[in-house]
Design an enzyme around this catalytic site. Structure first.
Site, PDB file in Angstrom:
ATOM      1  N   GLU A 110       0.525  -1.485   0.057  1.00  0.00           N
ATOM      2  CA  GLU A 110       0.259  -0.046   0.101  1.00  0.00           C
ATOM      3  C   GLU A 110       0.726   1.577   0.648  1.00  0.00           C
ATOM      4  OE1 GLU A 110      -3.547  -0.159   2.572  1.00  0.00           O
ATOM      5  OE2 GLU A 110      -3.503  -2.063   1.617  1.00  0.00           O
ATOM      6  N   CYS A 150       2.923   8.531   1.006  1.00  0.00           N
ATOM      7  CA  CYS A 150       3.722   7.306   2.093  1.00  0.00           C
ATOM      8  C   CYS A 150       4.455   5.792   1.746  1.00  0.00           C
ATOM      9  CB  CYS A 150       2.461   7.286   3.294  1.00  0.00           C
ATOM     10  SG  CYS A 150       2.820   6.149   4.422  1.00  0.00           S
ATOM     11  N   CYS A 157       4.023  -6.397   9.657  1.00  0.00           N
ATOM     12  CA  CYS A 157       4.835  -6.092   9.942  1.00  0.00           C
ATOM     13  C   CYS A 157       5.124  -7.319  11.262  1.00  0.00           C
ATOM     14  CB  CYS A 157       4.717  -4.730  10.626  1.00  0.00           C
ATOM     15  SG  CYS A 157       5.665  -3.922  11.493  1.00  0.00           S
ATOM     16  N   CYS A 161       2.649  -3.624  17.183  1.00  0.00           N
ATOM     17  CA  CYS A 161       2.034  -3.002  18.447  1.00  0.00           C
ATOM     18  C   CYS A 161       0.684  -3.369  18.022  1.00  0.00           C
ATOM     19  CB  CYS A 161       2.068  -1.183  17.355  1.00  0.00           C
ATOM     20  SG  CYS A 161       3.961  -1.141  17.508  1.00  0.00           S
ATOM     21  N   CYS A 164      -3.013  -0.196  15.227  1.00  0.00           N
ATOM     22  CA  CYS A 164      -1.566  -0.531  13.903  1.00  0.00           C
ATOM     23  C   CYS A 164      -2.918  -2.074  13.855  1.00  0.00           C
ATOM     24  CB  CYS A 164      -0.734  -0.664  14.392  1.00  0.00           C
ATOM     25  SG  CYS A 164      -0.420  -0.820  12.899  1.00  0.00           S
ATOM     26  N   CYS A 382      -2.701   7.118   9.065  1.00  0.00           N
ATOM     27  CA  CYS A 382      -1.655   6.579  10.083  1.00  0.00           C
ATOM     28  C   CYS A 382      -1.961   5.519  10.653  1.00  0.00           C
ATOM     29  CB  CYS A 382      -1.069   6.935  10.677  1.00  0.00           C
ATOM     30  SG  CYS A 382       0.362   8.391  10.238  1.00  0.00           S
TER      31      CYS A 382
END
Ligand code: SAH
Ligand code: SF4
Length: 401
Positions: A110, A150, A157, A161, A164, A382
């Site tokens: 993305e 971005c 990932c 976190c 997220c 984000c």
């Protein structure tokens, strides 16, 4: 939650796909090596570099500085440009576009295009200031005169976190340097943007942890700066606090600005929302950042996602102040109200709470800015990046507006 040990295993396991005979992503030396069988003089390699990175051609056929016969021979040997292509685009009411871009193995990454910027800190490439004229002073014929891209560094990932959405994917794989720089090339082509003419900022804040894919990330930075002509001063990389990565970054002669995802004012709170804190705590991270030689007027950004009732109280702001005073290097704080995601158990603080937190930092001399979410309606903000299906009604295929 990810433990330090598990995290390291996933880092080592994250594979790179085979590059095949893809030329986009290769440096001058790598191109010369890949095409050795053709015994090309060095100027032919330089012509190819210009076509790949300045003109961003889609196929070898469009390398017009090469004689047709050479283009044909290289293509016949199985070489291809291999510029990543945009498979799908979601456009937000605020002009933000979220793209699904095909990686080398067909998996999607993305990339988000944010025209204009959101009026933040004009000293910070991640916060373009709409009141600044474009470098040429020309009106923006396409409805924008500056923009931020971005960029993702991994598919998924490993850092986990808790707030997220990308974390939910786990780590699927690392991106190559060509796939990272290629996201920028694909988006620039779509927008008909030219780095020399348009003010293009890059933030490495998409999917993934750039410092857990360090070599490919820095390889991409070198291509973007040296070949594609985007100054490193207009780039910001964000890390969740991978200390060995920060230490390597400190040694790099050409490097973006640095942002640290702080997201909590002490280790106890940070551990609950960012398990990576158990491996490298806040002091470890700050000690590592101290090793990064800052340029004139450069500040380190600390990103702070405000999670309702978790890290958004006055005493947390006061702790952040103490922490940054102790750090003793120029710093600023970017506050981001948490962007919700499906089944992520946090709440977004109200605007007044965010403003109060910002004021508390500013009153004590810490520069603090509020980052307004872009493209929240299309999950482009984000922490909202996660591949979504093709059935989304906001998917568009047409030209940018
Ligand atoms: N992995 C890197 C860079 C990508 S995340 C990092 O974590 O720094 C970019 C920023 O988005 C980070 O500061 C992260 O804390 C923030 N973020 C993640 N999820 C978010 C959410 N749901 N709402 C707001 N910000 C979020
Ligand atoms: Fe990874 Fe950054 Fe999301 Fe944490 S915030 S899981 S490091 S992408």
């Amino acid at each position: 939650m990810t433990t330090g040990g598990k995290l390291l295993t996933s880092i080592l396991d994250a594979p790179h796909p085979p590059e095949g005979r893809r030329l986009f992503g290769l440096s001058n030396q790598q191109l010369a090596e890949a095409l050795r069988e053709f015994s090309l003089p060095s100027y032919r390699i330089r012509q190819l570099q210009t076509a790949l990175y300045r003109q961003r051609v889609a196929s070898l056929d469009a390398v017009f500085t090469w004689p047709r016969n050479l283009r044909d021979r290289v293509a016949a040997a199985g070489f291809l440009v291999g510029l990543p292509s945009i498979l799908e685009t979601f456009r937000s009411v605020d002009g933000t576009e979220r793209h699904l871009i095909a990686g080398n193995d067909g998996q999607t990454v993305e990339t988000v295009w944010m025209p204009e910027g959101d009026g933040g800190d004009d000293d910070d490439p991640s916060e373009p200031d709409p009141s600044n004229p474009s470098p040429s002073g020309d009106p923006a014929p396409r409805g924008w005169s500056r923009a931020t891209v971005c960029v993702s560094s991994q598919i998924g990932c490993a850092v986990n976190c808790q707030f997220c959405l990308t974390a939910r994917l786990g780590i699927i794989r690392n991106l190559t340097a060509g796939e990272i720089a290629g996201q920028v090339a694909a988006v620039l082509n779509r927008q008909q943007a030219e780095p020399g003419r348009d003010r293009i900022n890059l933030v490495f804040m998409g999917m993934g942890e750039p410092f857990l894919n360090f070599d490919a990330f820095m390889g991409a930075v070198r291509l973007l700066v040296g070949e594609m002509g985007i100054p490193e001063s207009r780039m910001t990389v964000s890390t969740s606090g991978v200390v060995p990565g920060i230490l390597r970054f400190a040694e790099e002669p050409v490097r973006p600005r640095l942002a640290i995802s702080l997201n909590a004012s002490n280790d106890a709170v940070r551990e609950t929302v960012m398990p990576i804190t158990r491996k490298w705590n806040i002091d470890d991270v700050i000690d590592a950042v101290r090793k990064v030689p800052l340029r004139a007027r450069e500040r380190v950004t600390f990103e702070y996602v405000l999670l309702g009732g978790v890290n958004d109280r006055t005493e947390h702001a006061d702790e952040v102040v103490k922490l940054l005073r102790r750090a003793k290097f120029p710093a600023k704080v970017n506050l981001i109200a948490w962007n919700p995601g499906p089944d992520v158990p946090f709440t977004t603080p109200g605007e007044a709470d965010v403003a109060r937190f910002q004021q508390r930092l500013r009153d004590q001399g810490i520069p603090a800015f509020i980052r307004r979410p872009r493209g929240r309606d299309i999950y482009a903000a984000c922490g909202q990046l996660k591949k979504t299906g093709n059935s989304d009604p906001r998917a568009v295929t047409g030209e940018p507006q």
